[in-house]
Design a protein around this motif. Sequence first.
Motif, PDB file in Angstrom:
ATOM      1  N   GLU A 137       0.834  -0.973  -0.181  1.00 14.49           N
ATOM      2  CA  GLU A 137      -0.144  -0.295   0.227  1.00 14.49           C
ATOM      3  C   GLU A 137       0.730   1.540  -0.221  1.00 14.49           C
ATOM      4  OE1 GLU A 137      -3.952   0.234   1.820  1.00 14.49           O
ATOM      5  OE2 GLU A 137      -3.235  -1.101   2.913  1.00 14.49           O
ATOM      6  N   ARG A 138       0.677   2.423  -0.558  1.00 15.09           N
ATOM      7  CA  ARG A 138       1.372   3.516  -0.924  1.00 15.09           C
ATOM      8  C   ARG A 138       0.238   4.585  -0.305  1.00 15.09           C
ATOM      9  NH1 ARG A 138       3.185   0.967  -5.207  1.00 15.09           N
ATOM     10  NH2 ARG A 138       5.975   0.904  -4.953  1.00 15.09           N
ATOM     11  N   GLY A 139      -0.952   4.314  -0.751  1.00 12.99           N
ATOM     12  CA  GLY A 139      -2.147   5.489   0.046  1.00 12.99           C
ATOM     13  C   GLY A 139      -3.455   4.993  -0.587  1.00 12.99           C
ATOM     14  N   GLY A 165     -22.062  10.505 -10.348  1.00 15.18           N
ATOM     15  CA  GLY A 165     -20.526  10.394 -10.663  1.00 15.18           C
ATOM     16  C   GLY A 165     -19.460  10.433 -10.269  1.00 15.18           C
ATOM     17  N   VAL A 166     -19.270  10.547  -8.896  1.00 10.42           N
ATOM     18  CA  VAL A 166     -18.588  10.225  -7.834  1.00 10.42           C
ATOM     19  C   VAL A 166     -18.593   9.022  -7.310  1.00 10.42           C
ATOM     20  CG1 VAL A 166     -17.412  10.840  -5.889  1.00 10.42           C
ATOM     21  CG2 VAL A 166     -18.652  12.175  -7.067  1.00 10.42           C
ATOM     22  N   ALA A 167     -20.130   8.314  -7.628  1.00  6.79           N
ATOM     23  CA  ALA A 167     -19.867   7.225  -7.569  1.00  6.79           C
ATOM     24  C   ALA A 167     -19.019   6.174  -9.097  1.00  6.79           C
ATOM     25  CB  ALA A 167     -21.567   6.175  -6.904  1.00  6.79           C
ATOM     26  N   ALA A 168     -19.737   6.242 -10.017  1.00 10.47           N
ATOM     27  CA  ALA A 168     -19.390   5.800 -11.012  1.00 10.47           C
ATOM     28  C   ALA A 168     -18.320   5.447 -11.062  1.00 10.47           C
ATOM     29  CB  ALA A 168     -20.593   6.500 -12.517  1.00 10.47           C
ATOM     30  N   LEU A 169     -17.315   6.624 -11.203  1.00 13.78           N
ATOM     31  CA  LEU A 169     -15.508   6.907 -10.622  1.00 13.78           C
ATOM     32  C   LEU A 169     -15.377   6.118 -10.293  1.00 13.78           C
ATOM     33  CD1 LEU A 169     -13.645   8.958  -8.707  1.00 13.78           C
ATOM     34  CD2 LEU A 169     -14.879  10.893 -10.213  1.00 13.78           C
ATOM     35  N   THR A 170     -16.059   5.582  -9.042  1.00 16.38           N
ATOM     36  CA  THR A 170     -14.825   4.860  -7.893  1.00 16.38           C
ATOM     37  C   THR A 170     -14.151   3.264  -8.513  1.00 16.38           C
ATOM     38  OG1 THR A 170     -16.679   6.049  -6.786  1.00 16.38           O
ATOM     39  CG2 THR A 170     -14.911   4.195  -5.830  1.00 16.38           C
ATOM     40  N   LEU A 171     -14.983   2.686  -8.955  1.00 14.79           N
ATOM     41  CA  LEU A 171     -14.022   1.790  -9.660  1.00 14.79           C
ATOM     42  C   LEU A 171     -13.493   1.742 -10.669  1.00 14.79           C
ATOM     43  CD1 LEU A 171     -14.206  -1.288  -9.561  1.00 14.79           C
ATOM     44  CD2 LEU A 171     -15.661  -1.468 -10.783  1.00 14.79           C
ATOM     45  N   PRO A 172     -13.582   2.272 -11.854  1.00 12.70           N
ATOM     46  CA  PRO A 172     -12.116   2.555 -12.545  1.00 12.70           C
ATOM     47  C   PRO A 172     -11.009   3.061 -12.101  1.00 12.70           C
ATOM     48  CG  PRO A 172     -14.385   4.347 -13.318  1.00 12.70           C
ATOM     49  CD  PRO A 172     -14.653   3.395 -12.038  1.00 12.70           C
ATOM     50  N   VAL A 173     -11.346   4.474 -10.869  1.00 11.59           N
ATOM     51  CA  VAL A 173     -10.211   4.438 -10.517  1.00 11.59           C
ATOM     52  C   VAL A 173      -8.934   3.837  -9.767  1.00 11.59           C
ATOM     53  CG1 VAL A 173      -9.921   6.510  -9.227  1.00 11.59           C
ATOM     54  CG2 VAL A 173     -11.119   6.778 -10.669  1.00 11.59           C
ATOM     55  N   ALA A 174     -10.299   3.067  -8.750  1.00 10.81           N
ATOM     56  CA  ALA A 174      -9.146   1.500  -7.806  1.00 10.81           C
ATOM     57  C   ALA A 174      -8.691   1.247  -8.897  1.00 10.81           C
ATOM     58  CB  ALA A 174     -10.654   0.975  -7.180  1.00 10.81           C
ATOM     59  N   ARG A 175      -9.371   0.571 -10.505  1.00 11.01           N
ATOM     60  CA  ARG A 175      -8.429  -0.123 -10.938  1.00 11.01           C
ATOM     61  C   ARG A 175      -7.745   0.252 -11.682  1.00 11.01           C
ATOM     62  NH1 ARG A 175     -13.642  -2.954 -13.992  1.00 11.01           N
ATOM     63  NH2 ARG A 175     -14.014  -4.707 -12.983  1.00 11.01           N
ATOM     64  N   GLU A 176      -7.511   1.585 -11.963  1.00  5.99           N
ATOM     65  CA  GLU A 176      -6.196   1.868 -12.590  1.00  5.99           C
ATOM     66  C   GLU A 176      -5.128   2.318 -11.598  1.00  5.99           C
ATOM     67  OE1 GLU A 176      -4.668   7.031 -13.649  1.00  5.99           O
ATOM     68  OE2 GLU A 176      -6.720   5.998 -13.586  1.00  5.99           O
ATOM     69  N   LEU A 177      -5.570   2.571 -10.722  1.00  7.32           N
ATOM     70  CA  LEU A 177      -4.722   2.387  -9.751  1.00  7.32           C
ATOM     71  C   LEU A 177      -3.912   1.849  -8.095  1.00  7.32           C
ATOM     72  CD1 LEU A 177      -6.338   6.154  -7.656  1.00  7.32           C
ATOM     73  CD2 LEU A 177      -4.628   5.928  -8.904  1.00  7.32           C
ATOM     74  N   ALA A 178      -4.151   0.893  -8.891  1.00  8.82           N
ATOM     75  CA  ALA A 178      -4.038  -0.332  -8.654  1.00  8.82           C
ATOM     76  C   ALA A 178      -2.304  -0.948  -8.618  1.00  8.82           C
ATOM     77  CB  ALA A 178      -5.345  -1.956  -8.338  1.00  8.82           C
ATOM     78  N   ARG A 179      -1.942  -0.280  -9.532  1.00 14.40           N
ATOM     79  CA  ARG A 179      -0.679  -0.766 -10.160  1.00 14.40           C
ATOM     80  C   ARG A 179      -0.079  -0.146  -9.181  1.00 14.40           C
ATOM     81  NH1 ARG A 179      -2.329   2.834 -14.518  1.00 14.40           N
ATOM     82  NH2 ARG A 179      -1.932   4.148 -14.820  1.00 14.40           N
ATOM     83  N   SER A 180      -0.347   1.101  -8.666  1.00 10.46           N
ATOM     84  CA  SER A 180       0.186   2.157  -7.432  1.00 10.46           C
ATOM     85  C   SER A 180       0.157   1.225  -6.124  1.00 10.46           C
ATOM     86  CB  SER A 180       0.059   3.171  -7.993  1.00 10.46           C
ATOM     87  OG  SER A 180       0.001   3.362  -9.623  1.00 10.46           O
ATOM     88  N   GLY A 181      -0.472   0.553  -5.640  1.00 12.76           N
ATOM     89  CA  GLY A 181      -0.700   0.224  -4.233  1.00 12.76           C
ATOM     90  C   GLY A 181      -1.234   1.798  -3.867  1.00 12.76           C
ATOM     91  N   VAL A 182      -2.479   2.612  -4.677  1.00  9.56           N
ATOM     92  CA  VAL A 182      -3.310   3.118  -4.069  1.00  9.56           C
ATOM     93  C   VAL A 182      -5.029   2.600  -4.061  1.00  9.56           C
ATOM     94  CG1 VAL A 182      -4.462   5.764  -3.999  1.00  9.56           C
ATOM     95  CG2 VAL A 182      -1.742   5.195  -4.989  1.00  9.56           C
TER      96      VAL A 182
END
Length: 253
Positions: A137-139, A165-182
Amino acid sequence: MQVEGAGAVVFGGASGLGEATARRLAADGARVVVADLALERAQELAREIGGVAVRADVTDPASTGAAVEVAAQADRGLRVAVLCAGRGDGAKLVGREGPTPLEAFAAVIEVNLLGTINALRLAAGEMAGNAPEAGGERGVCVCTASVAAFDGQIGQVAYAASKGGVAALTLPVARELARSGVRVATIAPGLFDTPMIAPLPQEARDALTSAVPFPSRLGQPQEYASLVAHVVDNPMLNGEVIRLDGGLRMAPR
């Protein structure tokens, strides 16, 4: 995520849900940056909790970035970002005098949705450069939606759209940032006793609370803050939108 000694930034941290969150994170050992347009109130709170106040407008990349930079100066860098800044102006799509001016909707969407994206991108960008903790984890970023994202009422056109929109962006952002440990999660509060509701007369407050199945009362900001603390602590909470509403489902009006 270990909170002790971590840098944390709470956008919209000077009052309501943000204030309770700033207090909780500070009590748990974080070095908290209270980022808010209401600088005087943010400074007062920061003095109380041993944090730092920064005037920040989430729609402005410069001031938002400045708050992130201050939080990153903590010994362990910026590890927690909580996004509570928002506005709840109501307006029908078509009023008594005809279509509502577009600007009325744009202002709400700019703060609630674009402001969330702006703060997220800057906080996550900083976190990605942290040294990983145990487990990689980084953040952690916690966004704030609303039950209006799922059952918005008449007059909540822009508010419901922005929170949806905030609810909808949660999963795609989490998927994107997974590689960074965020990690990224979103809380969708129901009716909470915040400055947005405080001006209402008791009769109106009673009407609101009667719609909440259990407990039949307004939520307390500390209960929101408690969930933030759990999200930060629990590494398996990622990409999820969590309703915090006592079982409430909003009626059309």
